[in-house]
Motif scaffolding. Structure first.
Motif, mmCIF file in Angstrom:
data_model
loop_
_atom_site.group_PDB
_atom_site.id
_atom_site.type_symbol
_atom_site.label_atom_id
_atom_site.label_comp_id
_atom_site.label_asym_id
_atom_site.label_seq_id
_atom_site.Cartn_x
_atom_site.Cartn_y
_atom_site.Cartn_z
ATOM 1 N N ALA A 172 0.775 -1.104 -0.027
ATOM 2 C CA ALA A 172 -0.019 0.024 0.159
ATOM 3 C C ALA A 172 0.944 1.270 -0.040
ATOM 4 C CB ALA A 172 -0.695 0.002 1.351
ATOM 5 N N SER A 173 0.555 2.156 -0.856
ATOM 6 C CA SER A 173 1.303 3.583 -0.874
ATOM 7 C C SER A 173 0.674 4.265 0.403
ATOM 8 C CB SER A 173 1.110 4.210 -2.265
ATOM 9 O OG SER A 173 1.631 3.368 -3.192
ATOM 10 N N LEU A 174 1.613 4.954 1.061
ATOM 11 C CA LEU A 174 1.416 5.916 1.950
ATOM 12 C C LEU A 174 1.030 7.395 1.616
ATOM 13 C CD1 LEU A 174 3.907 4.715 4.748
ATOM 14 C CD2 LEU A 174 1.459 4.148 4.188
ATOM 15 N N THR A 175 0.095 8.104 2.053
ATOM 16 C CA THR A 175 -0.366 9.398 1.913
ATOM 17 C C THR A 175 -0.962 9.922 3.077
ATOM 18 O OG1 THR A 175 -2.571 8.904 1.405
ATOM 19 C CG2 THR A 175 -0.977 8.890 -0.434
ATOM 20 N N HIS A 176 -1.594 11.159 3.132
ATOM 21 C CA HIS A 176 -1.828 11.924 4.361
ATOM 22 C C HIS A 176 -3.255 11.309 4.742
ATOM 23 C CE1 HIS A 176 -4.016 13.932 0.971
ATOM 24 N NE2 HIS A 176 -4.638 14.435 1.930
ATOM 25 N N LYS A 177 -3.826 10.549 3.906
ATOM 26 C CA LYS A 177 -5.149 9.975 4.121
ATOM 27 C C LYS A 177 -5.093 8.749 4.635
ATOM 28 C CE LYS A 177 -7.863 12.144 0.255
ATOM 29 N NZ LYS A 177 -8.939 11.839 -0.622
ATOM 30 N N ALA A 178 -5.780 8.273 5.880
ATOM 31 C CA ALA A 178 -5.505 7.064 6.503
ATOM 32 C C ALA A 178 -5.833 5.575 5.631
ATOM 33 C CB ALA A 178 -6.544 7.111 7.593
ATOM 34 N N ILE A 179 -5.045 4.801 5.856
ATOM 35 C CA ILE A 179 -5.467 3.476 5.627
ATOM 36 C C ILE A 179 -5.763 2.945 6.993
ATOM 37 C CG2 ILE A 179 -4.377 1.189 4.823
ATOM 38 C CD1 ILE A 179 -2.278 2.668 3.361
ATOM 39 N N ARG A 180 -6.842 2.132 6.992
ATOM 40 C CA ARG A 180 -7.508 1.775 8.280
ATOM 41 C C ARG A 180 -7.973 0.255 7.888
ATOM 42 N NH1 ARG A 180 -10.135 6.575 6.964
ATOM 43 N NH2 ARG A 180 -9.691 8.122 8.391
ATOM 44 N N LEU A 181 -7.554 -0.565 9.162
ATOM 45 C CA LEU A 181 -7.830 -1.887 9.233
ATOM 46 C C LEU A 181 -8.305 -2.293 10.618
ATOM 47 C CD1 LEU A 181 -4.682 -1.602 7.997
ATOM 48 C CD2 LEU A 181 -5.132 -4.055 7.283
ATOM 49 N N LYS A 182 -9.063 -3.318 10.833
ATOM 50 C CA LYS A 182 -9.468 -3.874 12.005
ATOM 51 C C LYS A 182 -8.924 -5.196 12.231
ATOM 52 C CE LYS A 182 -13.669 -5.330 14.546
ATOM 53 N NZ LYS A 182 -15.071 -5.301 14.688
ATOM 54 N N VAL A 183 -8.308 -5.394 13.328
ATOM 55 C CA VAL A 183 -7.309 -6.493 13.518
ATOM 56 C C VAL A 183 -7.972 -7.170 14.980
ATOM 57 C CG1 VAL A 183 -5.082 -7.114 14.276
ATOM 58 C CG2 VAL A 183 -5.337 -5.228 12.714
ATOM 59 N N THR A 184 -8.148 -8.579 14.693
ATOM 60 C CA THR A 184 -8.524 -9.398 15.868
ATOM 61 C C THR A 184 -7.399 -10.179 16.490
ATOM 62 O OG1 THR A 184 -10.763 -9.826 14.770
ATOM 63 C CG2 THR A 184 -9.997 -11.188 16.767
ATOM 64 N N LEU A 185 -7.143 -9.959 17.934
ATOM 65 C CA LEU A 185 -6.003 -10.369 18.599
ATOM 66 C C LEU A 185 -6.295 -11.871 18.763
ATOM 67 C CD1 LEU A 185 -5.231 -7.790 21.315
ATOM 68 C CD2 LEU A 185 -4.538 -7.837 18.806
ATOM 69 N N ASP A 186 -5.045 -12.586 18.695
ATOM 70 C CA ASP A 186 -5.137 -13.983 19.000
ATOM 71 C C ASP A 186 -4.942 -14.262 20.344
ATOM 72 O OD1 ASP A 186 -4.656 -16.949 19.288
ATOM 73 O OD2 ASP A 186 -3.426 -16.981 17.595
ATOM 74 N N SER A 187 -5.946 -14.641 21.183
ATOM 75 C CA SER A 187 -6.046 -14.861 22.709
ATOM 76 C C SER A 187 -5.070 -16.044 22.912
ATOM 77 C CB SER A 187 -7.234 -14.880 23.195
ATOM 78 O OG SER A 187 -8.084 -16.102 22.559
ATOM 79 N N THR A 188 -4.818 -16.846 22.231
ATOM 80 C CA THR A 188 -3.922 -17.834 22.587
ATOM 81 C C THR A 188 -2.479 -17.637 22.790
ATOM 82 O OG1 THR A 188 -3.380 -18.746 20.532
ATOM 83 C CG2 THR A 188 -5.437 -19.556 21.513
ATOM 84 N N LEU A 189 -1.962 -16.406 22.171
ATOM 85 C CA LEU A 189 -0.728 -16.291 22.216
ATOM 86 C C LEU A 189 -0.121 -15.081 23.357
ATOM 87 C CD1 LEU A 189 0.024 -15.435 18.305
ATOM 88 C CD2 LEU A 189 0.382 -17.420 19.556
ATOM 89 N N THR A 190 0.854 -15.203 23.906
ATOM 90 C CA THR A 190 1.238 -14.372 25.015
ATOM 91 C C THR A 190 1.452 -12.994 24.267
ATOM 92 O OG1 THR A 190 2.482 -16.074 26.157
ATOM 93 C CG2 THR A 190 3.214 -13.862 26.699
ATOM 94 N N TYR A 191 2.098 -12.987 23.322
ATOM 95 C CA TYR A 191 2.118 -11.625 22.260
ATOM 96 C C TYR A 191 1.583 -11.699 20.876
ATOM 97 C CZ TYR A 191 5.635 -10.129 26.265
ATOM 98 O OH TYR A 191 6.255 -9.538 27.341
ATOM 99 N N ASN A 192 1.050 -10.578 20.728
ATOM 100 C CA ASN A 192 0.501 -10.499 19.276
ATOM 101 C C ASN A 192 1.500 -9.406 18.484
ATOM 102 O OD1 ASN A 192 -2.365 -11.566 18.425
ATOM 103 N ND2 ASN A 192 -2.192 -11.321 20.574
ATOM 104 N N GLU A 193 2.022 -9.541 17.466
ATOM 105 C CA GLU A 193 2.911 -8.833 16.710
ATOM 106 C C GLU A 193 2.356 -8.202 15.499
ATOM 107 O OE1 GLU A 193 7.038 -11.345 17.997
ATOM 108 O OE2 GLU A 193 6.446 -10.973 15.876
ATOM 109 N N LEU A 194 2.569 -6.779 15.438
ATOM 110 C CA LEU A 194 2.155 -6.093 14.259
ATOM 111 C C LEU A 194 3.337 -5.446 13.610
ATOM 112 C CD1 LEU A 194 -0.092 -4.921 12.748
ATOM 113 C CD2 LEU A 194 -0.383 -3.024 14.019
ATOM 114 N N SER A 195 3.612 -5.948 12.394
ATOM 115 C CA SER A 195 4.950 -5.428 11.708
ATOM 116 C C SER A 195 4.686 -4.512 10.507
ATOM 117 C CB SER A 195 5.915 -6.543 11.385
ATOM 118 O OG SER A 195 6.004 -7.430 12.278
ATOM 119 N N MET A 196 5.613 -3.485 10.256
ATOM 120 C CA MET A 196 5.725 -2.647 9.199
ATOM 121 C C MET A 196 6.726 -2.987 8.364
ATOM 122 S SD MET A 196 5.650 1.306 8.671
ATOM 123 C CE MET A 196 7.281 1.549 8.526
ATOM 124 N N TYR A 197 6.478 -3.609 7.050
ATOM 125 C CA TYR A 197 7.436 -4.078 6.248
ATOM 126 C C TYR A 197 7.882 -2.916 5.109
ATOM 127 C CZ TYR A 197 9.718 -7.060 2.809
ATOM 128 O OH TYR A 197 10.508 -7.666 1.841
#
Length: 300
Positions: A231-256
């Motif tokens: 996705a190309s970044l601009t001043h307009k928001a890119i929006r997502l809804k993310v559901t966490l995995d309750s079975t994990l100690t940590y969830n990870e969100l990465s920007m590649y």
């Protein structure tokens, strides 16, 4: 006949002038990210400037996020069409070094901006500046506001009333909607930038370009699975809804980083909404490392 052509020519001139004047109007919403240059770069103010113009007079509101709070101030000023200069009268803004928005230090600053128009966009470039007595303790707050026809406001985002954008590359992280595992993502080193405690079972993520639009392109990964593709970044928001995995100690969100844009490295402003709690982050990735946030379930 000469009189006819003279009259027609005058009408055409008046029409062009009227059209030019309308194009120069500042009416509407302008969005930008405020940058303070002092002891390094601090991008702390995500803002909307909502203006109404009546002749030379300007009124409206200036709304901005700072840390975990939304602030709104009334705006008044003047606009000089021949020079395209906008002056905003002094208003109160929170100091960029304030560690708490409840006990923040207010600064009186005035704004001076120049309208730059092209076929592709209109922008207001300039800064808010303190008075001479405080110029050494209150650095300039630089902005480049871009005009937007988007009717959404910062306040509606905060209250959760704004609907998610209907963009093809947006997704919810349901297990049957994620993209296949990418080997190039797994091969790149992760840099853990922050750990957040999350109370809700799902979060809303918004990502923007941080500052100048320089063709940055990113992908987002959640627990090593791609949820946003190139996705190309601009001043307009890119929006997502993310559901966490309750079975994990940590969830990870990465920007590649898919590229480095024209101004390396690849930097983005990210806002994470956890119910009524809001987290603002600046993430930086390059072709060697991927900025990653750890999300930990908050104990009730």
């Amino acid at each position: 006949m000469k009189h006819f052509f003279r009259t027609t020519f005058l009408v055409m001139i008046l029409f062009v002038q009227a059209k030019w004047s309308a194009a120069q109007s500042l009416n509407g919403s302008w969005y930008g990210l405020g940058t303070v240059v002092a002891n390094g770069e601090n991008s702390s103010y995500m803002a909307e400037l909502k203006l109404k113009q009546r002749g030379r007079l300007i009124s409206g509101t200036f709304s901005y996020y700072f840390r975990d709070s939304l602030f709104t101030a009334k705006v008044s000023g003047t606009y000089d069409a021949p020079t395209k200069k906008l002056h905003i009268n002094p208003l109160s803004l929170i100091h960029y070094q304030s560690t708490s928005t409840r006990m923040g230090v207010d600064c009186i600053m005035s704004g001076n901006f120049t309208l730059i128009s092209s076929r592709t966009e209109s922008s207001l470039s300039g800064s808010f500046t303190s008075d001479a007595a405080h110029k050494f303790t209150v650095p300039d707050l630089n902005f480049r506001f871009r005009f937007s026809a988007d009717t959404a406001t910062l306040a509606s985002v905060e209250t959760g009333l704004e609907p998610l954008d209907t963009v093809a590359n947006m997704a919810s992280t349901k297990r049957d909607s994620v993209l296949p595992v990418r080997e190039d993502f797994l091969a790149r080193r992760k840099t853990f930038t922050q750990e957040l405690e999350i109370a809700a079972s799902s979060i809303r993520v918004e990502v923007y370009d941080n500052g100048t639009i320089d063709n940055d392109m990113i992908s987002l990964f959640f627990n090593n699975k791609e949820i946003l593709h190139k996705a190309s970044l601009t001043h307009k928001a890119i929006r997502l809804k993310v559901t966490l995995d309750s079975t994990l100690t940590y969830n990870e969100l990465s920007m590649y980083a898919e590229n480095l844009g024209t101004i390396p490295p690849n930097t983005a402003a990210m806002i994470i909404y956890d119910g009524n709690t809001r987290h603002e982050l600046i993430l930086t990735s390059d072709l060697d490392q991927t900025a990653t946030i750890r999300l930990k379930k908050k104990h009730q």
